[in-house]
Write an enzyme that holds these catalytic residues in place. Structure first.
Site, mmCIF file in Angstrom:
data_model
loop_
_atom_site.group_PDB
_atom_site.id
_atom_site.type_symbol
_atom_site.label_atom_id
_atom_site.label_comp_id
_atom_site.label_asym_id
_atom_site.label_seq_id
_atom_site.Cartn_x
_atom_site.Cartn_y
_atom_site.Cartn_z
ATOM 1 N N GLY A 70 0.820 -1.198 0.000
ATOM 2 C CA GLY A 70 0.000 0.000 0.000
ATOM 3 C C GLY A 70 0.855 1.248 0.000
ATOM 4 N N GLY A 72 0.587 5.546 1.021
ATOM 5 C CA GLY A 72 -0.172 6.622 1.646
ATOM 6 C C GLY A 72 0.558 7.933 1.515
ATOM 7 C CB VAL A 77 2.963 -0.495 3.770
ATOM 8 C CG1 VAL A 77 3.086 -1.770 4.605
ATOM 9 C CG2 VAL A 77 2.660 0.702 4.656
ATOM 10 C CE LYS A 92 3.513 4.958 6.740
ATOM 11 N NZ LYS A 92 2.442 5.482 7.583
ATOM 12 C CG ASP A 187 -4.555 7.815 7.794
ATOM 13 O OD1 ASP A 187 -5.654 8.333 7.529
ATOM 14 O OD2 ASP A 187 -3.851 7.255 6.942
#
Length: 194
Positions: A70, A72, A77, A92, A187
């Protein structure tokens, strides 16, 4: 055996009981295969924020990158393999410049220290953190399973109130534990809850 997601089937990664703590080449190959069975890892991953292509790192510190999980606003990540501990992890990596000021870097390090001391069934375990080539990274336990957003999307009807209440209760217990250790998540959303 540790399991990782694949589209229709899962290939277990044998647990390691070796004295030297290192994974065998076969164990690493099986782990990679789990994450790449249905798709070949791309050499470049499109950045959602900038529309730029950035090369996926092969490794970060001692961690061998397997697949992007993922992206962000603060970082990306990855599923990774820690050969020194023979375990699958999530790492991350902060986007370049995200923690460029000493104040932001200090806050990151303070929160990492606090998170490393936490231990709660509703909070992902932080294994370690570090910095490589100017980018900060955090290594967490790899959690396998759908996100709350995915699970909610699969529900044919509204979630029953008692189930929704239990989900909120579990989430609140984890957040309360984090807050007691000086951590503010910043978040919380269904796609960040596993």
């Amino acid at each position: 055996y540790d399991s990782a997601p694949s589209s229709n089937s899962q290939t277990p990664v044998p647990s390691v009981n070796r004295d030297d703590g290192l994974a065998t080449a076969e164990e690493l190959r099986l782990f990679r295969e789990q994450y790449t069975r249905m798709a070949v890892l791309a050499d470049f991953v499109e950045s959602e924020e900038e529309g730029l292509h950035t090369e996926q790192p092969r490794s970060v510190g001692k961690f061998e990158i397997v697949k992007e999980l993922g992206r962000g606003s603060y970082g990306t990540v990855y599923a990774a393999y820690d050969s020194s501990m023979s375990r699958n992890v999530a790492i991350k990596v902060a986007h370049p410049g995200t923690y460029s000021s000493e104040k932001l870097k200090g806050r990151f390090l303070k929160e990492a220290h606090a998170a490393a001391r936490m231990g709660h069934p509703n909070v992902v375990t932080l294994h370690e953190y570090g910095e490589e080539e100017g980018s900060l990274y955090i290594v967490y336990q790899l959690c396998i399973g759908p996100t709350l957003a995915d699970w909610l999307a699969e529900q044919p009807d509204r979630v029953q109130p008692r189930i929704a209440a239990e989900i909120v209760r579990q989430l609140a217990m984890g957040l309360d534990h984090a807050h007691a250790h000086g951590i503010v998540h910043r978040d919380i959303k269904p796609s960040n809850i596993i």
